[in-house]
Design a protein around this motif. Structure first.
Motif, PDB file in Angstrom:
ATOM      1  N   ALA A 115       0.924  -1.254   0.058  1.00 43.67           N
ATOM      2  CA  ALA A 115      -0.123  -0.019  -0.126  1.00 43.67           C
ATOM      3  C   ALA A 115       0.919   1.063   0.180  1.00 43.67           C
ATOM      4  CB  ALA A 115      -0.793   0.039   1.037  1.00 43.67           C
ATOM      5  N   ARG A 116       0.424   2.443  -0.523  1.00 46.86           N
ATOM      6  CA  ARG A 116       1.233   3.456  -0.738  1.00 46.86           C
ATOM      7  C   ARG A 116       0.219   4.751  -0.859  1.00 46.86           C
ATOM      8  NH1 ARG A 116       4.437   6.530  -4.789  1.00 46.86           N
ATOM      9  NH2 ARG A 116       3.348   5.240  -6.583  1.00 46.86           N
ATOM     10  N   ALA A 117       0.876   5.671  -0.184  1.00 47.83           N
ATOM     11  CA  ALA A 117      -0.139   6.921  -0.229  1.00 47.83           C
ATOM     12  C   ALA A 117       0.763   8.282   0.065  1.00 47.83           C
ATOM     13  CB  ALA A 117      -1.052   6.853   0.924  1.00 47.83           C
ATOM     14  N   SER A 122       4.220  11.368   2.842  1.00 51.87           N
ATOM     15  CA  SER A 122       4.251  10.116   1.960  1.00 51.87           C
ATOM     16  C   SER A 122       4.582   8.740   2.768  1.00 51.87           C
ATOM     17  CB  SER A 122       5.354  10.215   1.023  1.00 51.87           C
ATOM     18  OG  SER A 122       5.665   9.398   0.133  1.00 51.87           O
ATOM     19  N   VAL A 123       3.715   7.636   2.613  1.00 53.42           N
ATOM     20  CA  VAL A 123       3.962   6.598   3.373  1.00 53.42           C
ATOM     21  C   VAL A 123       3.659   5.210   2.568  1.00 53.42           C
ATOM     22  CG1 VAL A 123       2.917   7.635   5.462  1.00 53.42           C
ATOM     23  CG2 VAL A 123       1.444   6.692   4.027  1.00 53.42           C
ATOM     24  N   SER A 124       4.319   4.273   3.072  1.00 53.79           N
ATOM     25  CA  SER A 124       3.934   2.886   2.334  1.00 53.79           C
ATOM     26  C   SER A 124       3.845   1.937   3.540  1.00 53.79           C
ATOM     27  CB  SER A 124       5.341   2.830   1.295  1.00 53.79           C
ATOM     28  OG  SER A 124       6.644   2.603   2.005  1.00 53.79           O
ATOM     29  N   ALA A 125       3.395   0.784   2.916  1.00 57.85           N
ATOM     30  CA  ALA A 125       3.307  -0.450   3.875  1.00 57.85           C
ATOM     31  C   ALA A 125       3.448  -1.757   2.948  1.00 57.85           C
ATOM     32  CB  ALA A 125       2.051  -0.559   4.399  1.00 57.85           C
ATOM     33  N   PRO A 126       4.017  -2.969   3.548  1.00 57.74           N
ATOM     34  CA  PRO A 126       4.355  -2.911   4.868  1.00 57.74           C
ATOM     35  C   PRO A 126       5.685  -2.577   5.528  1.00 57.74           C
ATOM     36  CG  PRO A 126       4.766  -5.031   3.734  1.00 57.74           C
ATOM     37  CD  PRO A 126       4.091  -4.124   2.755  1.00 57.74           C
ATOM     38  N   SER A 175      -4.799  -1.521   2.129  1.00 64.19           N
ATOM     39  CA  SER A 175      -5.637  -0.228   2.364  1.00 64.19           C
ATOM     40  C   SER A 175      -4.687   0.970   2.380  1.00 64.19           C
ATOM     41  CB  SER A 175      -6.868   0.067   3.309  1.00 64.19           C
ATOM     42  OG  SER A 175      -6.291  -0.185   4.473  1.00 64.19           O
ATOM     43  N   ALA A 176      -5.145   2.220   1.588  1.00 68.16           N
ATOM     44  CA  ALA A 176      -4.220   3.357   1.986  1.00 68.16           C
ATOM     45  C   ALA A 176      -5.413   4.504   1.682  1.00 68.16           C
ATOM     46  CB  ALA A 176      -3.503   3.465   0.494  1.00 68.16           C
ATOM     47  N   SER A 177      -4.980   5.539   2.261  1.00 72.41           N
ATOM     48  CA  SER A 177      -5.637   6.972   2.236  1.00 72.41           C
ATOM     49  C   SER A 177      -4.984   8.136   2.308  1.00 72.41           C
ATOM     50  CB  SER A 177      -6.744   6.732   3.300  1.00 72.41           C
ATOM     51  OG  SER A 177      -6.072   6.766   4.805  1.00 72.41           O
ATOM     52  N   ALA A 178      -5.620   9.145   1.722  1.00 77.67           N
ATOM     53  CA  ALA A 178      -4.890  10.374   1.809  1.00 77.67           C
ATOM     54  C   ALA A 178      -6.006  11.446   2.095  1.00 77.67           C
ATOM     55  CB  ALA A 178      -3.910  10.601   0.687  1.00 77.67           C
ATOM     56  N   GLU A 179      -5.693  12.288   2.932  1.00 78.81           N
ATOM     57  CA  GLU A 179      -6.806  13.740   3.149  1.00 78.81           C
ATOM     58  C   GLU A 179      -6.323  14.879   3.256  1.00 78.81           C
ATOM     59  OE1 GLU A 179      -9.789  12.498   6.057  1.00 78.81           O
ATOM     60  OE2 GLU A 179      -9.511  10.211   5.759  1.00 78.81           O
ATOM     61  N   VAL A 180      -6.388  15.776   2.271  1.00 75.98           N
ATOM     62  CA  VAL A 180      -5.884  16.955   2.392  1.00 75.98           C
ATOM     63  C   VAL A 180      -7.152  18.155   2.403  1.00 75.98           C
ATOM     64  CG1 VAL A 180      -4.468  18.599   1.198  1.00 75.98           C
ATOM     65  CG2 VAL A 180      -4.243  16.324   0.910  1.00 75.98           C
ATOM     66  N   LEU A 206       5.684  30.335 -13.423  1.00 81.67           N
ATOM     67  CA  LEU A 206       5.950  28.851 -12.969  1.00 81.67           C
ATOM     68  C   LEU A 206       6.015  28.428 -14.604  1.00 81.67           C
ATOM     69  CD1 LEU A 206       3.441  27.983 -10.559  1.00 81.67           C
ATOM     70  CD2 LEU A 206       5.661  28.027 -10.483  1.00 81.67           C
ATOM     71  N   PRO A 207       6.995  27.600 -14.909  1.00 75.55           N
ATOM     72  CA  PRO A 207       7.219  27.010 -16.359  1.00 75.55           C
ATOM     73  C   PRO A 207       6.085  26.013 -16.595  1.00 75.55           C
ATOM     74  CG  PRO A 207       8.732  25.940 -14.613  1.00 75.55           C
ATOM     75  CD  PRO A 207       7.869  26.936 -13.943  1.00 75.55           C
ATOM     76  N   ALA A 208       6.017  25.754 -17.890  1.00 78.01           N
ATOM     77  CA  ALA A 208       4.798  24.805 -18.467  1.00 78.01           C
ATOM     78  C   ALA A 208       5.576  23.726 -18.079  1.00 78.01           C
ATOM     79  CB  ALA A 208       4.820  24.761 -19.862  1.00 78.01           C
ATOM     80  N   GLY A 209       4.634  22.591 -17.774  1.00 80.07           N
ATOM     81  CA  GLY A 209       4.900  21.257 -16.998  1.00 80.07           C
ATOM     82  C   GLY A 209       5.018  21.195 -15.597  1.00 80.07           C
ATOM     83  N   THR A 210       4.502  22.294 -14.887  1.00 76.23           N
ATOM     84  CA  THR A 210       4.398  22.308 -13.459  1.00 76.23           C
ATOM     85  C   THR A 210       3.257  21.301 -13.102  1.00 76.23           C
ATOM     86  OG1 THR A 210       5.771  24.473 -13.013  1.00 76.23           O
ATOM     87  CG2 THR A 210       4.023  23.564 -11.633  1.00 76.23           C
ATOM     88  N   ALA A 211       3.364  20.428 -12.257  1.00 77.53           N
ATOM     89  CA  ALA A 211       2.295  19.540 -11.910  1.00 77.53           C
ATOM     90  C   ALA A 211       1.916  19.602 -10.166  1.00 77.53           C
ATOM     91  CB  ALA A 211       2.235  18.312 -12.617  1.00 77.53           C
ATOM     92  N   VAL A 212       0.940  19.198  -9.987  1.00 83.75           N
ATOM     93  CA  VAL A 212       0.422  18.919  -8.500  1.00 83.75           C
ATOM     94  C   VAL A 212      -0.300  18.132  -8.485  1.00 83.75           C
ATOM     95  CG1 VAL A 212      -0.618  20.290  -6.371  1.00 83.75           C
ATOM     96  CG2 VAL A 212       0.801  21.569  -7.890  1.00 83.75           C
ATOM     97  N   MET A 213      -0.105  17.112  -7.534  1.00 86.25           N
ATOM     98  CA  MET A 213      -1.014  15.967  -7.120  1.00 86.25           C
ATOM     99  C   MET A 213      -1.305  15.993  -6.016  1.00 86.25           C
ATOM    100  SD  MET A 213       0.923  12.979  -9.201  1.00 86.25           S
ATOM    101  CE  MET A 213      -0.415  11.775  -8.926  1.00 86.25           C
ATOM    102  N   VAL A 214      -2.692  15.926  -5.551  1.00 85.49           N
ATOM    103  CA  VAL A 214      -3.203  16.360  -4.313  1.00 85.49           C
ATOM    104  C   VAL A 214      -3.936  14.829  -3.996  1.00 85.49           C
ATOM    105  CG1 VAL A 214      -4.686  17.463  -2.627  1.00 85.49           C
ATOM    106  CG2 VAL A 214      -3.301  18.430  -4.666  1.00 85.49           C
ATOM    107  N   GLY A 215      -3.529  14.093  -2.854  1.00 87.20           N
ATOM    108  CA  GLY A 215      -4.423  12.845  -2.488  1.00 87.20           C
ATOM    109  C   GLY A 215      -4.231  11.600  -3.233  1.00 87.20           C
ATOM    110  N   TYR A 216      -3.123  11.013  -3.098  1.00 92.13           N
ATOM    111  CA  TYR A 216      -2.896   9.808  -4.048  1.00 92.13           C
ATOM    112  C   TYR A 216      -2.757   8.471  -3.170  1.00 92.13           C
ATOM    113  CZ  TYR A 216      -0.509   6.230  -6.780  1.00 92.13           C
ATOM    114  OH  TYR A 216      -0.368   5.212  -7.299  1.00 92.13           O
ATOM    115  N   ALA A 217      -3.705   7.427  -3.403  1.00 94.88           N
ATOM    116  CA  ALA A 217      -3.832   6.211  -2.705  1.00 94.88           C
ATOM    117  C   ALA A 217      -3.472   4.950  -3.476  1.00 94.88           C
ATOM    118  CB  ALA A 217      -4.774   6.135  -1.782  1.00 94.88           C
ATOM    119  N   GLU A 218      -2.937   3.959  -3.268  1.00 91.91           N
ATOM    120  CA  GLU A 218      -2.731   2.735  -4.007  1.00 91.91           C
ATOM    121  C   GLU A 218      -2.715   1.549  -2.928  1.00 91.91           C
ATOM    122  OE1 GLU A 218       1.261   0.772  -6.250  1.00 91.91           O
ATOM    123  OE2 GLU A 218       0.831   3.021  -6.647  1.00 91.91           O
TER     124      GLU A 218
END
Length: 483
Positions: free
Chosen positions: A33-35, A52-56, A95-100, A199-211
Motif C-alpha cells: 500500500a502507498r499514499a 508520503s507513506v508505504s506498507a508493509p 488499504s491506503a488513504s490520503a486526506e487534504v 511557473l514554467p509549463a509542465g508544473t504539476a500538482v498531485m493532491v491525495g494519492y492512494a494505491e
C-alpha cells in the motif's frame, strides 16, 4: 469402488476408510500500500511532497499545514494526513488513504475544501476485489467559479492549464495459480500547459494519492492417490446406548472467545445522527480481523484512527457514557451506548473531557476525550482504537464487534469549526466541575508509584513503554495508575 468392495469377505465385518495420500501447496499472500497527501513537480526545481507513506509495515503520516514553496504561491493546505496498511496471508488485504483540506493551488486560481483518496484491495484463494469507495473532492473552485468534480473529469484553467479529478486505475492480478487486485486513485491533479505567473509549463500538482495491492496464491492440489484400509469397527458393549452425533460446527469451546471475527453484519448505523469519532485531520485503514497476539481471541476488534496528539474525540451518536477509566490494554478508555442499544468503544485516550462521566447523557458531536497512546499503545503513533458492538451481538461479549470501516466512511465529519478553536467550541464546564478546561490535554501519563528514590534506575523502569498494541476493553482489567 464397488468391484473392489466385493473382493473383501463379508464375514470380516470391516469398514473401509478412505485415506488421501495427496498434498497441497500452502497459501501465501503479498500486500502493498502507498499514499501521499501532496506532490509538487516543477521543471528545473526539486519540488516537494508531504505525508508520503508505504506498507508493509503499516505507516501513517499525520501532519499540519503544508506549503510549497515557503510562501505557498504554488500550493498551500491547512492539513495533510495519509495512511498505508497491509495484511498479508491467505486472505490478503491492503488499504491506503490520503486526506487534504483547505487547499490553494497556483496562488488561489484553484481552491478546494477537501480531497480524499481511499484505495482498498483484497484477495483470497477464491476471489479478489478492489475499491475506491470514500474518495471525494469537495468545494472545487477554478478562477472563482464553482465546478462539480466527477470521476476522471477534466476542467480548463483559463488557456494555460487544466485540473483532473478522481482519476483511478483498477487492475486484476488474477492468474492461473493466484488471485489479486491493484487499485490507485488520485484525488486531484493540476497541470500547467503554458508558462504562468512565473511557473514554467509542465508544473504539476498531485493532491491525495492512494494505491493498494493484494495478491495471494491459490492452493494447487496435486494428484491424489487413494488407498482402501480395512478398519475394525468398535464393538458395542451390552446395554451401551448409541452415542449422539454432534451437530455441525460443534467442537472444543472456550467461553467468551472466538477463533476468528464474526461474519459481517449491517446494523443500521448510517441512517443519520451519527458522526465521525475524531475531529480534524485523521487517517485510518481496514485492519478489522487482522491477527493480534495481545488479545486472547487473537484478532483486531476495531479500527485504529490516527490523528495528532490531543485531537478531540466526539460522541458518534446521542447516548450514554459508561465504563470511563483505565485498563491495561486500552489505557484511558470509555464506552458509549446509543439509544438503540449499540455500543462503541474508545481506547488509548490522552485525557477525558468533563463530559466523560459514567451515566452522562451526551449528544452526537460532544467532545468526550482526546487522542493519545495510553495503555499498551505507548510505543505506537497517536491514535484512537475504535470499536462497534451492535445490540444484536452483545450476547457474544467482546467478540460481538463488527467491522467499523464502512461506517467510518459513511459517517459525517464535523467541519464547522477550526481545530485551534476546540477549547472555545467544546461545551462549557459546570461550575462544580474540577476537571481541566476542554482542550487542555494530558500529554503523557505513567504510574511511577513503584519508583524508589534510592534507586535511580527504578524511575526509567516505571515509565518504560509497552510494545504491544492495545485492544480488549473487557479483558485484563487492572487498577488505574496514579494520575
Amino acid at each position: 469402488m464397488v468391484a473392489v468392495a466385493r473382493l473383501i469377505p463379508v464375514t470380516l465385518a470391516l469398514a473401509l476408510l478412505l485415506v488421501s495420500l495427496g498434498d497441497a501447496s500452502a497459501e501465501k499472500g503479498t500486500t502493498t500500500a502507498r499514499a501521499f497527501a501532496v506532490q509538487v513537480a516543477v521543471p528545473g526545481q526539486s519540488g516537494g511532497s508531504a505525508a508520503s507513506v508505504s506498507a508493509p509495515p503499516d505507516a501513517v503520516g499525520v501532519g499540519g499545514s503544508f506549503a510549497y514553496p515557503a510562501d505557498g504561491s504554488v500550493f498551500r493546505a491547512g492539513s495533510v494526513t495519509s495512511g498505508a496498511f497491509a495484511t498479508p496471508g491467505a486472505s490478503a488485504s491492503s488499504s491506503a488513504s490520503a486526506e487534504v483540506s483547505s487547499i490553494s493551488i497556483f496562488g488561489g486560481d484553484v481552491t478546494v475544501s477537501t480531497v480524499t483518496a481511499k484505495a482498498r484491495s483484497s484477495a483470497n484463494s477464491r476471489a479478489s476485489a478492489a475499491s475506491s469507495v470514500g474518495s471525494a473532492v469537495t468545494g472545487l473552485t477554478i478562477l472563482g467559479q464553482a465546478v462539480a468534480p466527477g470521476a476522471g473529469t477534466q476542467f480548463p484553467i483559463g488557456d494555460w492549464g487544466y485540473v483532473v479529478t478522481l482519476q483511478e486505475g483498477n487492475t486484476s492480478l488474477d492468474a492461473a495459480n493466484s488471485k489479486g487486485a491493484r487499485l490507485f486513485i488520485t484525488g486531484l491533479q493540476a497541470h500547467l500547459t503554458a508558462d504562468h505567473n512565473g511557473l514554467p509549463a509542465g508544473t504539476a500538482v498531485m493532491v491525495g494519492y492512494a494505491e493498494a495491492s493484494a495478491e495471494t496464491d491459490v492452493v494447487v492440489k496435486t494428484e491424489r492417490k487413494h488407498q482402501l484400509i480395512p478398519v475394525q469397527p468398535k464393538r458395542k458393549k451390552p446395554g451401551q446406548a448409541k452415542k449422539q452425533k454432534r451437530g455441525p460446527g460443534v467442537g472444543p469451546e472456550v467461553p467468551g472467545f472466538l477463533i476468528r471475527p464474526p461474519e459481517d453484519v449491517t446494523p443500521r448505523l448510517t441512517a443519520g445522527g451519527y458522526v465521525f469519532p475524531v475531529y480534524g485531520p485523521s487517517s485510518f485503514g481496514d485492519t478489522f480481523g487482522a491477527p493480534r497476539g495481545d488479545v486472547a481471541s487473537g484478532w483486531h476488534h476495531g479500527e485504529d484512527i490516527f490523528a495528532p496528539l490531543g485531537a478531540p474525540l466526539l460522541a458518534v451518536a446521542d447516548g450514554t457514557i459508561f465504563s470511563v477509566g483505565w485498563n491495561h490494554l486500552g489505557g484511558w478508555r470509555l464506552w458509549l451506548r446509543d439509544h438503540e442499544g449499540n455500543e462503541f468503544y474508545y481506547a488509548h485516550l490522552s485525557a477525558f473531557s468533563p463530559f466523560a462521566v459514567n451515566g452522562r447523557e451526551v449528544k452526537a458531536g460532544t467532545v468526550v476525550g482526546f487522542v493519545g497512546n495510553s495503555g499498551d499503545a505507548a510505543s505506537t503513533p497517536y491514535h484512537l482504537h475504535f470499536e462497534i458492538h451492535p445490540v444484536g451481538r452483545l450476547y457474544m461479549g467482546y467478540d460481538g464487534a463488527v467491522k467499523p470501516y464502512p461506517y467510518l466512511l459513511a459517517w459525517k465529519h464535523l467541519l464547522d469549526v477550526d481545530f485551534a478553536q476546540v477549547a472555545g467550541w467544546a461545551p462549557p464546564i459546570s461550575p462544580e466541575s474540577s476537571a481541566p478546561k476542554p482542550g487542555a490535554i494530558l500529554l503523557s501519563s505513567s504510574d511511577i508509584s513503584t519508583a524508589d528514590g534510592l534507586d535511580p534506575g527504578s524511575l526509567q523502569r516505571a515509565v518504560a513503554p509497552v510494545s504491544a498494541e492495545g485492544d480488549g476493553a473487557l479483558l485484563r482489567l487492572s487498577a488505574a495508575p496514579t494520575r
